[in-house]
Design an enzyme around this catalytic site. Structure first.
Site, PDB file in Angstrom:
ATOM      1  N   ARG A 162       0.839  -1.218   0.000  1.00 52.81           N
ATOM      2  CA  ARG A 162       0.000   0.000   0.000  1.00 52.81           C
ATOM      3  C   ARG A 162       0.874   1.269   0.000  1.00 52.81           C
ATOM      4  O   ARG A 162       0.512   2.281   0.584  1.00 52.81           O
ATOM      5  CB  ARG A 162      -0.948   0.045   1.202  1.00 52.81           C
ATOM      6  CG  ARG A 162      -1.954  -1.082   1.278  1.00 52.81           C
ATOM      7  CD  ARG A 162      -2.955  -1.033   0.127  1.00 52.81           C
ATOM      8  NE  ARG A 162      -4.080  -1.921   0.357  1.00 52.81           N
ATOM      9  CZ  ARG A 162      -4.093  -3.227   0.045  1.00 52.81           C
ATOM     10  NH1 ARG A 162      -3.047  -3.782  -0.533  1.00 52.81           N
ATOM     11  NH2 ARG A 162      -5.160  -3.963   0.296  1.00 52.81           N
ATOM     12  N   SER A 237     -10.698  -1.010   3.248  1.00 53.93           N
ATOM     13  CA  SER A 237      -9.903  -1.090   4.482  1.00 53.93           C
ATOM     14  C   SER A 237      -9.571   0.322   4.948  1.00 53.93           C
ATOM     15  O   SER A 237      -8.942   1.076   4.203  1.00 53.93           O
ATOM     16  CB  SER A 237      -8.592  -1.822   4.229  1.00 53.93           C
ATOM     17  OG  SER A 237      -8.821  -3.115   3.754  1.00 53.93           O
ATOM     18  N   GLU A 333      -5.146   3.679   6.196  1.00 59.00           N
ATOM     19  CA  GLU A 333      -4.826   3.490   4.779  1.00 59.00           C
ATOM     20  C   GLU A 333      -5.489   4.609   3.974  1.00 59.00           C
ATOM     21  O   GLU A 333      -4.986   5.063   2.949  1.00 59.00           O
ATOM     22  CB  GLU A 333      -5.337   2.128   4.306  1.00 59.00           C
ATOM     23  CG  GLU A 333      -4.876   1.817   2.909  1.00 59.00           C
ATOM     24  CD  GLU A 333      -5.680   0.749   2.219  1.00 59.00           C
ATOM     25  OE1 GLU A 333      -6.221   1.025   1.144  1.00 59.00           O
ATOM     26  OE2 GLU A 333      -5.761  -0.366   2.768  1.00 59.00           O
TER      27      GLU A 333
HETATM   28  N1  EPU Z   1      -9.956 -10.714  10.677  1.00 58.62           N
HETATM   29  C1  EPU Z   1     -10.680 -10.775  11.857  1.00 58.62           C
HETATM   30  N2  EPU Z   1     -11.771  -9.979  11.985  1.00 58.62           N
HETATM   31  C2  EPU Z   1     -12.193  -9.160  11.008  1.00 58.62           C
HETATM   32  C3  EPU Z   1     -11.452  -9.086   9.818  1.00 58.62           C
HETATM   33  C4  EPU Z   1     -10.336  -9.880   9.675  1.00 58.62           C
HETATM   34  O1  EPU Z   1     -10.341 -11.517  12.771  1.00 58.62           O
HETATM   35  O2  EPU Z   1     -13.203  -8.481  11.218  1.00 58.62           O
HETATM   36  C5  EPU Z   1      -8.751 -11.557  10.534  1.00 58.62           C
HETATM   37  C6  EPU Z   1      -9.027 -12.989  10.165  1.00 58.62           C
HETATM   38  O3  EPU Z   1      -8.148 -13.769  10.950  1.00 58.62           O
HETATM   39  C7  EPU Z   1      -8.628 -13.125   8.732  1.00 58.62           C
HETATM   40  C8  EPU Z   1      -7.540 -12.081   8.615  1.00 58.62           C
HETATM   41  O4  EPU Z   1      -7.939 -11.050   9.516  1.00 58.62           O
HETATM   42  O5  EPU Z   1      -8.135 -14.399   8.466  1.00 58.62           O
HETATM   43  C9  EPU Z   1      -7.398 -11.501   7.233  1.00 58.62           C
HETATM   44  O6  EPU Z   1      -8.642 -10.992   6.778  1.00 58.62           O
HETATM   45  P1  EPU Z   1      -8.941 -10.758   5.220  1.00 58.62           P
HETATM   46  O7  EPU Z   1      -8.538 -11.956   4.440  1.00 58.62           O
HETATM   47  O8  EPU Z   1     -10.328 -10.260   5.107  1.00 58.62           O
HETATM   48  O9  EPU Z   1      -7.904  -9.657   4.803  1.00 58.62           O
HETATM   49  P2  EPU Z   1      -7.450  -8.308   5.498  1.00 58.62           P
HETATM   50  O10 EPU Z   1      -6.035  -8.451   5.909  1.00 58.62           O
HETATM   51  O11 EPU Z   1      -8.442  -7.919   6.533  1.00 58.62           O
HETATM   52  C10 EPU Z   1      -6.508  -7.333   3.229  1.00 58.62           C
HETATM   53  C11 EPU Z   1      -6.613  -6.052   2.463  1.00 58.62           C
HETATM   54  C12 EPU Z   1      -7.934  -5.973   1.686  1.00 58.62           C
HETATM   55  C13 EPU Z   1      -7.979  -7.156   0.737  1.00 58.62           C
HETATM   56  C14 EPU Z   1      -7.848  -8.465   1.558  1.00 58.62           C
HETATM   57  C15 EPU Z   1      -7.762  -9.673   0.683  1.00 58.62           C
HETATM   58  C16 EPU Z   1      -5.309  -4.444   3.743  1.00 58.62           C
HETATM   59  C17 EPU Z   1      -5.328  -3.253   4.627  1.00 58.62           C
HETATM   60  N3  EPU Z   1      -6.498  -4.922   3.376  1.00 58.62           N
HETATM   61  O12 EPU Z   1      -7.536  -7.317   4.230  1.00 58.62           O
HETATM   62  O13 EPU Z   1      -7.911  -4.785   0.906  1.00 58.62           O
HETATM   63  O14 EPU Z   1      -9.189  -7.175   0.006  1.00 58.62           O
HETATM   64  O15 EPU Z   1      -6.629  -8.438   2.341  1.00 58.62           O
HETATM   65  O16 EPU Z   1      -6.524  -9.714   0.043  1.00 58.62           O
HETATM   66  O17 EPU Z   1      -4.242  -4.925   3.393  1.00 58.62           O
HETATM   67  C18 EPU Z   1      -8.571  -2.512   0.776  1.00 58.62           C
HETATM   68  O18 EPU Z   1      -7.381  -2.244   0.694  1.00 58.62           O
HETATM   69  O19 EPU Z   1      -9.475  -1.624   0.759  1.00 58.62           O
HETATM   70  C19 EPU Z   1      -8.970  -3.909   0.942  1.00 58.62           C
HETATM   71  C20 EPU Z   1     -10.244  -4.272   1.107  1.00 58.62           C
END
Ligand code: EPU
Length: 337
Positions: A162, A237, A333
């Site tokens: 990012r 995010s 972000e």
């Molecule tokens: N999790 C929780 N609670 C929540 C959300 C997430 O416990 O409410 C934990 C879970 O353990 C899950 C882990 O977080 O396994 C990862 O969650 P997720 O796969 O949804 O991904 P993220 O890290 O929350 C990132 C990006 C997203 C992107 C997804 C998929 C960032 C800041 N965000 O989210 O990007 O879609 O991975 O690759 O890196 C964006 O940038 O706007 C965005 C949506």
């Protein structure tokens, strides 16, 4: 092209925040953009793309320039690869779908990311194991200091998680005009290992996925967790996932044994901010007309009529609470304006 006075930006930011812009102009060519810049030299300016990564906390006392420069075409191809150029005002998701229709692979995992092509390099958009930096060859930018058009290579953009040169050394100096992506026409390099994709493909009954199947799987996963800005104001995010020292993670794991992590380097790990925020008790929390999304704690939402400063205050409270509980600072972000 017309410069408008006192218009609401509500329909120009995906959070749906209703703030006033003193002046507003939508430019649909590079010449129009150059003309506006020359004509309004001394005005304070805000450049707006898809408005999907910003939180507007106050009225804009200046000129908002909406970058609506459109166009996409193939600029090079051989038997196996193709280079596609797209202009800044193209909607990212529509561009992804167009590439898939042509049979061009490489960005199917980035389906349904809100925003326009011009913003994609700024924060090196990424999802489900793919980032823009994996496919971008170069981008053309307008240098606001001398109005010259420059081409920056992928390396010159200094992409990170990012991150890019546009958010660091060159902040405020360049406007992205177009990007060139290199995509595959055959032997697509499919990325299906990212957790939920494989599971979703199985649910869809697909064992030998096409780029279209992967796009559909990503769309299904995103729709199940992330609110559509058309229905519910949000900016994806709101926070970045923090990177912490492995040593610190090991110490935290003693107290929080279920804390997830993804390795970043030999001595650093990334912790999902969504997990930290959920553990801190904010997931699904509603404060009147705004709050934290019920299905993904990383997303702040505007249920209608919230102000940018309401949402910013909530974000600050979340940051403070996460520091207090875990000793981890989470950065936004989204750009706060
Ligand atoms: N999790 C929780 N609670 C929540 C959300 C997430 O416990 O409410 C934990 C879970 O353990 C899950 C882990 O977080 O396994 C990862 O969650 P997720 O796969 O949804 O991904 P993220 O890290 O929350 C990132 C990006 C997203 C992107 C997804 C998929 C960032 C800041 N965000 O989210 O990007 O879609 O991975 O690759 O890196 C964006 O940038 O706007 C965005 C949506």
């Amino acid at each position: 092209m017309q410069v408008l006075q006192n218009i609401s930006l509500k329909n120009y930011n995906t959070f749906g925040i209703d703030v006033n812009a003193q002046q507003f102009v939508s430019v649909s060519s590079i010449d129009e953009l150059k003309w506006v810049l020359a004509e309004y030299k001394s005005a304070d300016k805000l450049f707006l793309g898809g408005g999907s990564n910003m939180l507007l906390t106050k009225p804009i006392n200046g000129l908002v320039i909406h970058l609506n420069i459109k166009g996409k075409s193939v600029v090079f191809e051989n038997e196996n690869r193709v280079q596609v150029k797209g202009f800044a005002g193209e909607n990212w998701h529509e561009f992804v779908l167009w590439c898939i229709e042509q049979g061009f692979g490489g960005i199917e995992n980035l389906s349904l990311i809100p925003g326009n092509l011009g913003s994609a390099p700024i924060q090196n958009i990424g999802a489900y194991g793919v980032e823009l930096k994996d496919v971008m060859v170069s981008c053309d930018v307008l240098d606001l200091r001398d109005f010259s058009v420059k081409t920056l290579t992928n390396e010159e953009c200094q992409f990170g998680y990012r991150e890019s040169i546009f958010k660091q050394q060159e902040k405020g100096n360049f406007i992205v005009l177009s990007v060139i992506l290199e995509l595959t026409k055959s032997n697509h390099n499919l990325h299906t290992s990212y957790g939920a994709i494989q599971e979703e493909l199985e649910k869809m009954g697909v064992s030998n996925p096409s780029i279209k199947n992967i796009s559909t799987a990503v769309i299904n996963i995103r729709r199940s967790k992330l609110p559509d800005p058309k229905d519910l104001g949000n900016s994806g995010s709101f926070f970045k996932n923090p990177v912490i020292a492995s040593e610190k993670y090991q110490a935290l794991k003693v107290v929080f044994p279920d804390m997830p992590q993804y390795p970043v380097s030999e001595n650093e790990v990334k912790v999902p901010a969504g997990w930290l925020i959920e553990k801190a008790g904010f997931k699904g929390k509603t404060l009147g007309n705004y709050g934290v999304h019920k299905k993904q704690a990383l997303v702040l939402v505007n249920y209608g009529g919230a102000s940018g400063s309401d949402i910013l205050n909530l974000a600050r409270l979340i940051q403070k609470t996460v520091v207090r509980i875990f000793g981890i600072a989470i950065e936004t972000e989204v750009n706060i304006l």
